[in-house]
Every structure is written in C-alpha cells, then in structure tokens.
Write an enzyme that holds these catalytic residues in place. Sequence first.
Site, PDB file in Angstrom:
ATOM      1  N   THR A 163     103.205 -31.073 111.857  1.00  0.00           N
ATOM      2  CA  THR A 163     101.345 -30.772 112.311  1.00  0.00           C
ATOM      3  C   THR A 163     100.949 -29.754 113.001  1.00  0.00           C
ATOM      4  OG1 THR A 163     101.810 -33.736 112.788  1.00  0.00           O
ATOM      5  CG2 THR A 163     100.187 -32.201 114.164  1.00  0.00           C
ATOM      6  N   TYR A 206      95.421 -36.489 109.486  1.00  0.00           N
ATOM      7  CA  TYR A 206      95.086 -35.248 109.081  1.00  0.00           C
ATOM      8  C   TYR A 206      96.535 -34.951 107.896  1.00  0.00           C
ATOM      9  CZ  TYR A 206      99.009 -35.253 112.066  1.00  0.00           C
ATOM     10  OH  TYR A 206     100.467 -35.324 113.122  1.00  0.00           O
ATOM     11  N   SER A 210     108.319 -32.974 108.091  1.00  0.00           N
ATOM     12  CA  SER A 210     109.084 -33.223 108.368  1.00  0.00           C
ATOM     13  C   SER A 210     109.849 -35.065 108.282  1.00  0.00           C
ATOM     14  CB  SER A 210     109.541 -32.865 110.089  1.00  0.00           C
ATOM     15  OG  SER A 210     109.440 -33.897 110.674  1.00  0.00           O
ATOM     16  N   THR A 269     107.536 -32.522 113.797  1.00  0.00           N
ATOM     17  CA  THR A 269     108.240 -33.326 114.954  1.00  0.00           C
ATOM     18  C   THR A 269     108.898 -34.136 114.753  1.00  0.00           C
ATOM     19  OG1 THR A 269     105.488 -34.782 115.966  1.00  0.00           O
ATOM     20  CG2 THR A 269     106.377 -32.868 116.459  1.00  0.00           C
ATOM     21  N   ASP A 270     108.494 -35.141 113.096  1.00  0.00           N
ATOM     22  CA  ASP A 270     109.237 -36.349 113.253  1.00  0.00           C
ATOM     23  C   ASP A 270     111.137 -36.173 112.773  1.00  0.00           C
ATOM     24  OD1 ASP A 270     106.551 -37.120 113.593  1.00  0.00           O
ATOM     25  OD2 ASP A 270     106.681 -38.206 111.063  1.00  0.00           O
ATOM     26  N   LYS A 297     112.212 -37.380 120.345  1.00  0.00           N
ATOM     27  CA  LYS A 297     111.148 -37.478 120.411  1.00  0.00           C
ATOM     28  C   LYS A 297     110.937 -39.009 120.685  1.00  0.00           C
ATOM     29  CE  LYS A 297     106.667 -37.474 117.366  1.00  0.00           C
ATOM     30  NZ  LYS A 297     106.412 -37.739 116.236  1.00  0.00           N
ATOM     31  N   GLU A 331     134.350 -52.662 124.276  1.00  0.00           N
ATOM     32  CA  GLU A 331     135.161 -53.637 123.444  1.00  0.00           C
ATOM     33  C   GLU A 331     134.811 -54.102 121.841  1.00  0.00           C
ATOM     34  OE1 GLU A 331     131.116 -56.121 124.551  1.00  0.00           O
ATOM     35  OE2 GLU A 331     130.581 -54.679 125.418  1.00  0.00           O
TER      36      GLU A 331
HETATM   37  C1  SIN Z   1     103.809 -34.206 113.202  1.00  0.00           C
HETATM   38  O1  SIN Z   1     105.203 -33.136 112.702  1.00  0.00           O
HETATM   39  O2  SIN Z   1     103.849 -34.419 114.512  1.00  0.00           O
HETATM   40  C2  SIN Z   1     103.980 -35.165 112.161  1.00  0.00           C
HETATM   41  C3  SIN Z   1     104.230 -34.489 111.226  1.00  0.00           C
HETATM   42  C4  SIN Z   1     106.092 -33.859 110.681  1.00  0.00           C
HETATM   43  O3  SIN Z   1     106.897 -34.352 111.211  1.00  0.00           O
HETATM   44  O4  SIN Z   1     106.156 -32.826 109.855  1.00  0.00           O
END
Ligand code: SIN
Length: 357
Positions: free
Chosen positions: A40, A54, A87, A120-121, A193, A314
């Site tokens: 992103t 987007y 990602s 971010t993924d 995340k 356990e």
């Molecule tokens: C992001 O970057 O926030 C989502 C898409 C990605 O992980 O490439």
Amino acid sequence: MNSRFVPILLLVLCSPVLLRADDTSEKRVANIVILATGGTIAGSGATSTTTVGYKAATVPVQALIDAVPELKKIAAVRGEQVFQIASQNMTNDYWLKLAKRANELLKQRDVDGIVVTHGTDTLEETAYFLNLVTNSDKPVVIVGAMRPSTALSADGPINLYNAVLVAGSKEAFGKGVLVCMNDQINSARDVTKTNTSTADTFKSPELGVLGYVQGDRVAFYRLPARRHTLNSEFDISGIDKLPDVEIAYGFASVSRTTVDALAAASVDGIVYAGVGDGNPSEVTEQALADARAKGILIVRSARVGNGIVARNNEVNDDKRDFVVSDTLNPQKARILLMIALTKTRDTKEIQRMFYEY
Ligand code: SIN
C-alpha cells in the site's frame, strides 16, 4: 608519537560518523538503500479519499523517494525495485531474493543501512525472516503504510522518512531488523499487525515497542533479547528453496482433516496454531502424532497472540516429539521452523532454536 596512542588515533580516523546531509560541520552522511517490494505504501487510488478499493504495488521506488524531498536532508538515499507485489502474494522465493540482495548490500562499505518498503499484510513475517538471515549489525528497517500514496493524509511519506532516519542512525546499529511505522520502532520478532485498517496497526503486544521517532530524534528504550542478524547461526547464501512448512488452525469442533491433508501432501513441517496454550484437540493431537511418525516436524504455537506455549503442559511434547514455539505466533514459528530445517531435523536442536531466536 607514543606508540600506545597509535591504535586509538587509527580508530578515531577510521570510525564512520553517520550524520545528517544538511550538517555541514561533519564529514559524511548515511548512505541508505531503499529496497522496494510493493504494498500500500506504493499503492494508488482513484481519489484522495480512496482508502479501500485502491490498487497496491503500483508506484515505483523512485517516485516514492521523489515524493519525500526531505529525505535529502537526512541521508544519501538510492532505491532499488526488488519486486512489486501486494504482500499477500509474498512467497519464500521472494524472501530469498530480498534477503540475498540485502546481504550483498550490507557487505558494501558504502551502504550504512537498508530500508525495505513492504505491504503491511505480511510485513511482520518478512521482518522476522530478515531478522534471522541478514548477517550484519547495520540497520535494516522495514516500513509500510496503511493508506495509499494518493490518499488524503497518506502515512507512507512520514513512515518512509522516519524509517530512513532510523536506518541512518547510530542508535539502530546491532538492534536486529526493525519495523518503523506510526512513529514507533518495534522489533521484528515481537511486532504483529493488529488492526485490518487503522494506521496504528503495528504493535508488539505486551512486550512493547523498542523506541520512538519524535521529530528528527531516534530514541530507544529497550533491546531485543533474542539472537538475531549478526549473532544468528543461519545462512541462506547457498539456499535456493526453503523447506515446505504449513500452518493448521485450531478451533472448537476441529477435525483431523487439515493435518491429515498436510501430512498426505508430505510437507516438511506443520505449525499447529492451537487453542489456549497451543493445545490441539484429542483428534488433532493424534493426527499430529501420526504426521510426526511419518517424519514431519511438528511445532505447537497458539492462536492466542500472547504468552509462552508451555512444553509438556497439557500435551506430552517429549512423548510426541513435538517442539513448542515459545512466544512466536504461528506465522513466525513457521519461518523459524523453515530456517531451522535448513540445518537440522533434530527436534532437540530445533527446540533450542525456538528458545534462542
Ligand atoms: C498493505 O500494504 O497495507 C496491504 C497490501 C499489502 O500488504 O501489500
């Protein structure tokens, strides 16, 4: 000259002094390479209010750099587009490519630090992978954004600026791979995340941030306690393919279908994201034991998100010959198991690694 002073003089003359580009009184600025991978932070939307819907991974690295002219004040920056993906499409092969390029650059005397721009993924996974396999104490900082570059109040430019600031700082040396977003500096091992959409999504739950960026100040308050980077025993330089490790998820009423399917696919390892203290149900414990009997490595992690998965609590891990993930979440336990399997299949050795990294 007194010969006792010669080594001290040499040390002073040869020490790299990392400085801001606009600091005229000093000798040189930090050379930072930005390795761009997509996400992103390199995304674009139809309008300035498009924050969902987007397209990620469209803007090339030079455009990201040009969008933040302030970078010139703090470092000599150059960019490389290693690949351009959203990602969620990250693969082991992309990781190897990125890590090998990072290691090449980190060996160069004219590179002081690296910033990786990333979606971010799966950012936390790439960060932990690099934390295990980059063999340098120079800073490596991973950064992303939650809003595309075209959005009103995009977080990418300030995040990139802060990441370059951290990568060029003497404070970041030897601290392992860092994730810098939302003015916070987190360790690659602990960060995750936590929110699907807000800008403050990256957290190190319970264990906490390592530091902050405030204005142009990089401030650390904690150190990562686990082995990483220069102190890591792992070396991917001769590796072209990583072992096949998959994750099976635990839930009420879980059957043995997933574990059996993975075993039938002859994966090298299974991370079980168990309930509570990484617990499988009776049927999944038996399925995991059957997979182990076929030679597949089993790591018990937890879907809970915090805390230590206790050995022989356990589940009788000694009897089953299972490994526990300590505090690593399932997606990071998968990475450590893959890397561990490049060296050994001995479960005692692999358990040691999970307690050290
Ligand atoms: C992001 O970057 O926030 C989502 C898409 C990605 O992980 O490439």
